[in-house]
Design a protein around this motif. Sequence first.
Motif, short mmCIF file in Angstrom:
data_model
loop_
_atom_site.label_atom_id
_atom_site.label_comp_id
_atom_site.label_asym_id
_atom_site.label_seq_id
_atom_site.Cartn_x
_atom_site.Cartn_y
_atom_site.Cartn_z
N ALA A 111 1.05 -1.17 -0.07
CA ALA A 111 -0.04 0.00 -0.04
C ALA A 111 0.70 1.32 0.01
CB ALA A 111 -0.98 -0.04 1.16
N LEU A 112 1.94 1.09 0.71
CA LEU A 112 2.91 2.30 0.65
C LEU A 112 4.42 1.65 0.62
CD1 LEU A 112 3.30 5.29 0.89
CD2 LEU A 112 3.47 4.79 3.63
N GLY A 113 5.17 2.07 -0.26
CA GLY A 113 6.53 1.59 -0.45
C GLY A 113 7.54 2.61 0.10
N ILE A 114 8.47 2.58 1.09
CA ILE A 114 9.25 3.53 1.19
C ILE A 114 10.87 3.02 1.10
CG2 ILE A 114 9.97 4.77 3.33
CD1 ILE A 114 7.39 4.79 4.59
N LEU A 115 11.53 3.81 0.46
CA LEU A 115 12.89 3.59 0.22
C LEU A 115 13.65 4.27 1.13
CD1 LEU A 115 14.78 2.35 -1.93
CD2 LEU A 115 15.09 4.71 -2.75
N VAL A 116 14.59 3.58 1.88
CA VAL A 116 15.56 4.21 2.86
C VAL A 116 16.72 4.36 2.10
CG1 VAL A 116 16.07 1.99 3.82
CG2 VAL A 116 16.39 4.01 5.26
N LEU A 117 17.24 5.47 2.39
CA LEU A 117 18.82 5.78 1.74
C LEU A 117 19.62 5.89 2.90
CD1 LEU A 117 20.38 6.76 -0.72
CD2 LEU A 117 19.86 9.19 -0.07
N GLY A 118 20.33 4.80 3.21
CA GLY A 118 21.01 4.48 4.25
C GLY A 118 22.47 4.50 3.99
N SER A 119 23.56 3.99 4.71
CA SER A 119 24.82 4.17 4.49
C SER A 119 25.27 3.46 3.38
CB SER A 119 25.61 4.00 5.71
OG SER A 119 25.24 2.83 6.07
N GLU A 120 24.35 2.31 3.16
CA GLU A 120 24.83 1.39 1.94
C GLU A 120 24.21 1.87 0.60
OE1 GLU A 120 23.80 -2.97 2.74
OE2 GLU A 120 24.73 -2.68 4.72
N GLY A 121 23.51 2.98 0.59
CA GLY A 121 22.87 3.38 -0.58
C GLY A 121 21.58 3.14 -0.72
N ALA A 122 21.06 3.20 -2.05
CA ALA A 122 19.60 2.53 -2.43
C ALA A 122 19.68 2.31 -3.86
CB ALA A 122 18.64 3.59 -1.80
N SER A 123 18.85 1.53 -4.41
CA SER A 123 19.04 1.22 -5.94
C SER A 123 17.77 2.08 -6.66
CB SER A 123 18.68 -0.35 -5.99
OG SER A 123 17.39 -0.58 -6.06
N THR A 124 18.31 2.35 -7.75
CA THR A 124 17.66 3.20 -8.76
C THR A 124 16.25 2.36 -8.99
OG1 THR A 124 19.41 4.27 -9.52
CG2 THR A 124 17.18 4.46 -10.76
N LYS A 125 16.23 1.24 -9.11
CA LYS A 125 15.22 0.33 -9.53
C LYS A 125 14.18 0.45 -8.24
CE LYS A 125 13.91 -4.36 -10.79
NZ LYS A 125 14.50 -5.64 -11.03
N SER A 126 14.61 0.50 -6.97
CA SER A 126 13.61 0.45 -6.11
C SER A 126 13.26 1.99 -5.83
CB SER A 126 14.33 -0.06 -4.71
OG SER A 126 14.43 -1.31 -4.82
N LEU A 127 13.84 2.72 -6.10
CA LEU A 127 13.56 4.27 -5.96
C LEU A 127 12.17 4.44 -6.75
CD1 LEU A 127 13.92 7.22 -5.16
CD2 LEU A 127 15.29 7.46 -6.95
N LEU A 128 12.32 3.97 -7.82
CA LEU A 128 11.29 4.15 -8.88
C LEU A 128 10.19 3.40 -8.80
CD1 LEU A 128 13.41 4.22 -12.35
CD2 LEU A 128 12.41 6.18 -10.92
N SER A 129 10.23 2.35 -7.93
CA SER A 129 9.20 1.64 -7.51
C SER A 129 8.50 1.85 -6.13
CB SER A 129 9.38 -0.02 -7.24
OG SER A 129 10.07 -0.29 -8.34
N SER A 130 9.15 3.12 -5.36
CA SER A 130 8.58 3.42 -4.15
C SER A 130 7.79 4.57 -4.02
CB SER A 130 9.82 3.58 -3.05
OG SER A 130 10.64 4.73 -3.65
N ASN A 131 7.15 4.98 -3.10
CA ASN A 131 6.27 5.94 -2.82
C ASN A 131 6.97 7.30 -2.33
OD1 ASN A 131 3.95 3.53 -2.40
ND2 ASN A 131 3.42 5.10 -3.89
N LEU A 132 7.92 6.99 -1.38
CA LEU A 132 8.57 7.89 -0.76
C LEU A 132 10.01 7.73 -0.46
CD1 LEU A 132 8.05 10.28 1.16
CD2 LEU A 132 7.36 8.75 3.16
N LEU A 133 10.98 8.38 -0.27
CA LEU A 133 12.27 8.35 -0.05
C LEU A 133 12.59 9.01 1.47
CD1 LEU A 133 15.31 7.73 -0.71
CD2 LEU A 133 15.37 9.69 -2.07
#
Length: 156
Positions: A111-133
Amino acid sequence: MLECHIPNFKSLKVDKLVFDYNGTLACDGKPISGVKEKLNQLAEKFDIYVLTADTFGTVENKLKNVEAEIIIIDSNDGSKSKQKFIQQLDSQTVIAVGNGNNDALMLDEAALGILVLGSEGASTKSLLSSNLLIKNINDVLDTILAPKRLVASLRE
């Protein structure tokens, strides 16, 4: 349970939280400071699940005092395993949080996908699939604890 209406986005009625482990709740296999306490606080209102291939083989021990169900997934097909798990929970009742390529399908499914940008980074693919960073996991957990932040970020 979290219930909130986000104008021109959607109404949420969520009682399950699903987290990736490495890169999201943990860095190099070790839980990020503050995470265990906040997960236990959230466990008073939500069912909490941690999905992991358990790369370091330590998740059971590292989260032994956390009120969460740990689900070990197949590392060869993690993306689809995570998506299928979200579907089995009833996607529309789930907030999913992750950071890696293998989190993209679950972030999109929830229902809600949150991408976390931590010290390991985050993938662009998941960024585009999420609702919020959100920049780090503690801020994600604080946002779920104070859901008006979701309204402020996601309303149109």
